[in-house]
Enzyme design. Structure first.
Site, short mmCIF file in Angstrom:
data_model
loop_
_atom_site.label_atom_id
_atom_site.label_comp_id
_atom_site.label_asym_id
_atom_site.label_seq_id
_atom_site.Cartn_x
_atom_site.Cartn_y
_atom_site.Cartn_z
N TYR A 153 15.54 -17.06 165.90
CA TYR A 153 16.40 -16.29 165.00
C TYR A 153 17.29 -17.21 164.17
O TYR A 153 17.35 -17.10 162.94
CB TYR A 153 17.26 -15.32 165.81
CG TYR A 153 18.26 -14.57 164.97
CD1 TYR A 153 17.86 -13.50 164.16
CD2 TYR A 153 19.61 -14.93 164.96
CE1 TYR A 153 18.77 -12.82 163.37
CE2 TYR A 153 20.52 -14.25 164.18
CZ TYR A 153 20.10 -13.19 163.39
OH TYR A 153 21.01 -12.52 162.61
N LYS A 157 17.35 -17.84 160.03
CA LYS A 157 18.53 -17.60 159.22
C LYS A 157 18.94 -18.86 158.45
O LYS A 157 19.44 -18.78 157.32
CB LYS A 157 19.67 -17.08 160.08
CG LYS A 157 19.39 -15.69 160.64
CD LYS A 157 19.19 -14.68 159.52
CE LYS A 157 18.61 -13.38 159.95
NZ LYS A 157 18.45 -12.41 158.85
#
Length: 266
Positions: A153, A157
């Site tokens: 994740y 990002k």
């Protein structure tokens, strides 16, 4: 003044819903994209009743080529060509990589990275040709550093952040702006999902705060925008604290923060 259409992915909940509400209130027709049809139709009905907004519902899984094609087709109609594109759809997971589902981690990269590039590359030529528009990519404060127990994740990002900043510079002088918004923990399904053990007193920001910060950043011409106290604090820590220590603390926090598993995609 008549406003052009706005595209919002991940519109069925959380930040996507807040962006859709704000854009409808500003007078934009809104293309609402997510997987959950019932929620999208309820949102479209509410935006129409509350703001008189025209809405187009696109039920699509953006981890698939079919889903991306459905989204591209929806904005190919000149009547729905977006002047604003909010690429918000995404999900995360918590736990050590070896304990997580391999296919799910790969889908995260497809949604958080590939779908963003695909859809931006589709809508930006029209914006540049018209000499106006805004691209909003919802990144995260997790982009500031690697995050153990949210490794994939945080990396997706970081990709969104760096990619958007580069695209914003490419767009200089075209009349089109781009910003990567980097919220900290926000009151959405991602941070309040069932099964999460919020054992640490981490404040949750309101989605409306993130949306307002986005419009201010675009007006000011900024290409990155931390949103919320945690996002600003973690950015400062990354500037002042040695990176290995920041990574270790981030790993400790996220190991404490939640149970193993994935948050629902929007």
């Amino acid at each position: 003044m008549t406003r052009g259409a706005a595209l919002v992915t991940g519109a069925s909940a959380g930040l996507g819903l807040a962006y859709a509400e704000s854009l409808a209130a500003r007078g934009h027709p809104v293309v609402l994209v997510a997987r959950r049809e019932e929620r999208l139709r309820a949102l479209a009905e509410r935006l129409g009743a509350r703001h008189g907004a025209r809405c187009r519902v696109v039920v699509a899984d953006l981890t698939t080529e079919a889903g991306l094609a459905a989204c591209r087709d929806a904005v190919a109609d000149p009547a729905w060509a977006p002047d604003v594109a909010v690429l918000n759809a995404g999900f995360g997971s918590r736990g050590p990589l070896w304990a997580l589902d391999r296919a799910r981690e790969a889908d995260m990269v497809r949604l958080n990275c590939v779908a963003v590039v695909d859809l931006a590359a589709h809508v930006l030529p029209g914006m540049v040709a018209r000499g106006r528009g805004a691209l909003v990519v919802v990144s995260s404060a997790a982009a500031w550093q690697p995050v153990p127990h949210m490794a994939t994740y945080a990396a997706t990002k970081a990709f969104e952040l760096h990619w958007t900043e580069a695209v914003a510079e490419e767009l200089r002088g075209t009349g089109v702006r781009a910003v990567a918004v980097c919220p900290g923990p926000t009151r959405t399904e991602f941070d309040t999902g069932a099964g999460r053990s919020m054992s640490l007193p981490i404040p949750l920001d309101d989605p409306g705060l993130v949306v307002r910060a986005t419009w201010r950043a675009l007006a000011a011409g900024r290409s990155r925008q931390p949103a919320g106290a945690v996002a600003r604090g973690s950015l400062l820590a990354n500037r002042l604290v040695p990176r290995p220590l920041v990574v270790r603390v981030a790993g400790w926090l996220h190991r404490r923060r939640g149970l193993k598993g994935s948050d629902p995609p929007t």
